[in-house]
Enzyme design. Structure first.
Site, PDB file in Angstrom:
ATOM      1  CG  PHE A 190       7.166  -8.219 -15.167  1.00  0.00           C
ATOM      2  CD1 PHE A 190       8.493  -8.348 -15.545  1.00  0.00           C
ATOM      3  CD2 PHE A 190       6.638  -9.170 -14.311  1.00  0.00           C
ATOM      4  CE1 PHE A 190       9.276  -9.403 -15.090  1.00  0.00           C
ATOM      5  CE2 PHE A 190       7.400 -10.230 -13.846  1.00  0.00           C
ATOM      6  CZ  PHE A 190       8.728 -10.344 -14.238  1.00  0.00           C
ATOM      7  CD  GLU A 245      -1.982 -16.925 -16.809  1.00  0.00           C
ATOM      8  OE1 GLU A 245      -2.769 -17.850 -16.508  1.00  0.00           O
ATOM      9  OE2 GLU A 245      -1.180 -16.989 -17.758  1.00  0.00           O
ATOM     10  N   GLY A 287      -1.381 -16.322  -9.204  1.00  0.00           N
ATOM     11  CA  GLY A 287      -0.790 -15.125  -8.615  1.00  0.00           C
ATOM     12  C   GLY A 287       0.474 -15.464  -7.857  1.00  0.00           C
ATOM     13  CG  PHE A 333      -3.852  -7.817 -10.340  1.00  0.00           C
ATOM     14  CD1 PHE A 333      -5.040  -7.102 -10.314  1.00  0.00           C
ATOM     15  CD2 PHE A 333      -3.824  -9.071  -9.744  1.00  0.00           C
ATOM     16  CE1 PHE A 333      -6.172  -7.624  -9.686  1.00  0.00           C
ATOM     17  CE2 PHE A 333      -4.948  -9.593  -9.123  1.00  0.00           C
ATOM     18  CZ  PHE A 333      -6.122  -8.872  -9.100  1.00  0.00           C
ATOM     19  N   GLY A 388      14.868  -9.335  -8.231  1.00  0.00           N
ATOM     20  CA  GLY A 388      15.351  -7.968  -8.393  1.00  0.00           C
ATOM     21  C   GLY A 388      14.245  -6.950  -8.190  1.00  0.00           C
ATOM     22  CD  GLN A 405      10.167   8.729  28.738  1.00  0.00           C
ATOM     23  OE1 GLN A 405       9.387   8.111  29.467  1.00  0.00           O
ATOM     24  NE2 GLN A 405      11.407   9.024  29.110  1.00  0.00           N
ATOM     25  N   GLY A 435      -3.541  12.192  14.855  1.00  0.00           N
ATOM     26  CA  GLY A 435      -4.876  12.129  15.429  1.00  0.00           C
ATOM     27  C   GLY A 435      -5.936  12.185  14.340  1.00  0.00           C
ATOM     28  N   GLY A 436      -7.017  12.928  14.598  1.00  0.00           N
ATOM     29  CA  GLY A 436      -8.111  13.015  13.633  1.00  0.00           C
ATOM     30  C   GLY A 436      -7.678  13.585  12.292  1.00  0.00           C
ATOM     31  CD  GLU A 465       7.394  -6.867  -8.692  1.00  0.00           C
ATOM     32  OE1 GLU A 465       7.793  -8.031  -8.883  1.00  0.00           O
ATOM     33  OE2 GLU A 465       7.265  -6.030  -9.594  1.00  0.00           O
TER      34      GLU A 465
END
Length: 384
Positions: free
Chosen positions: A125, A129, A133, A158, A244, A282, A342-343, A366
């Site tokens: 598609f 440019e 964009g 892209f 779409g 919690q 976490g880590g 898009e």
């Protein structure tokens, strides 16, 4: 409103889910690290054989013709396994829809079976440019009539899947004197046409296995029969198809976010700290409650937009709302998934790190989130 999926839609969902679990998820980490084209192209070929490259394309041209709701469901499930494969599938479907919507019978018979069957691994598609964009109406690529041909000059940026796309839908200025956005036409250009060059793939933060390339046109001569629809009337085609496409990208973001949160939920159910599983706290339970509520809201927005499109009703506002909400929330959710691990969430051995990188682009391509707000506001003002 009945939110139940039809038998056909459930079959599409189940097929996509099984393919993602069996073929995509096991290879997603390697695709991210190596961009292995053999694996990716094999995935795409299998998806074509399953009917996923022409989900909204007529059976007369080799498509599945299952509708936009099924398309959204399929992209979401595929994205849970591999965002790179899902985006290629989404864009290829979008190109097929453009050809079906505005192509003549000769063009449809020539290209759609090749896209749907997988003879073309993907389709491109070509709209964006370097200086056009978020404002594609400002494009500089030109198509000058020369006898029974057009000569293309310019470049597109892209472009998803460009290096293995079989055909491109290309927008170019055909009337330089027309008002902005009015003198633009739409063409079909085959990969390998003399004067068309696909540059090396960009090095990206995420979705690394999906090639993203610049496509250049240097005195690229194409026959007048490559024109789709009416000359100088191609820009509104692009705008319609982008709406779409936003359903596809919103669905992709939802799939990645669901996968990240599902992984994080399972992790905190098993990980113990302070003498009990993390999921018993919690604070973390509430984080799950908030995030899964947002995932459900995103799904409903996407289903609404997909349903309206499928019914032939106006859907631009709803598609932009769905993409805006789904992609922004997906980014937040993927970062929360990292936090819950976490880590470990920051280490590439665990998939949430990749998912956070993969989902980041969804608020940009898009149409950026800012562009979605412009579209939504414009539609709201029309209603006054």
């Amino acid at each position: 409103m009945n939110f139940s999926l039809t038998e056909e839609q459930l079959l599409i969902q189940d097929t996509a889910r099984q393919f993602a679990e069996n073929e995509l998820t096991p290879n997603a980490a390697e695709l991210d690290k190596t961009g292995n084209r053999e694996i990716l192209l094999n995935n795409l070929k299998q998806l074509a054989e399953l009917g996923f490259m022409g989900l909204n394309t007529s059976v007369d041209y080799g498509g599945s013709e299952v509708g936009t709701v099924a398309f959204s469901i399929a992209i979401k499930e595929l994205a849970k396994g591999c965002a790179s494969t899902a985006v290629t599938t989404s864009v290829t479907n979008m190109v097929a829809e453009v050809i079906q919507a505005v192509g003549n019978e000769e063009q449809k018979n020539k290209y759609l079976p090749k896209i749907c069957s997988g003879e073309y691994p993907a389709a491109g598609f070509c709209l964006t440019e370097a200086s056009a964009g978020s404002d594609p109406a400002g494009m500089k690529t030109t198509a000058i009539k020369d006898g029974s041909d057009y000569i293309l000059n310019g470049s597109k940026m892209f472009i998803t899947s460009a290096e293995y796309a079989g055909v491109f839908v290309v927008w170019a200025v055909t009337d330089k004197e027309a008002k902005k956005g009015k003198g633009i036409s739409c063409f079909l250009v085959e990969n390998g046409t003399p004067g068309l060059t696909v540059e090396a793939a960009e090095h990206k933060m995420g979705q690394k296995a999906s090639a993203t390339n610049e496509v250049r046109f240097d005195n690229c001569r194409i026959p007048a029969t490559a024109l789709m629809g009416e000359e100088n009337n191609g820009f509104k085609v692009a705008v319609t198809e982008l709406a779409g496409g936003r359903i596809g990208i919103g669905s992709l973001a939802l799939g990645v976010a669901e996968a990240a949160m599902d992984y994080a939920r399972q992790y905190i159910a098993e990980r113990e700290q302070f003498g009990q599983a993390l999921i018993k706290f919690q604070g973390l339970q509430w984080k799950l409650a908030d995030r899964y509520t947002e995932l459900e809201a995103a799904k409903l927005l996407l289903m609404q937009a997909a349903y309206l499109k499928e019914q032939g009703q106006p859907f631009s506002k709803q598609a932009s709302m769905a993409k805006l909400f789904a992609t922004e929330k997906a980014n937040e959710i993927c970062y929360d998934a990292i936090q819950l691990l976490g880590g470990y969430g920051y280490i590439s051995e665990y998939p949430v790190e990749r998912m956070a990188r993969d989902v980041r682009i969804t608020t940009i391509y898009e149409g950026t989130s800012e562009v979605q707000k412009i579209v939504i506001a414009r539609e709201l003002l029309k209603e006054i």
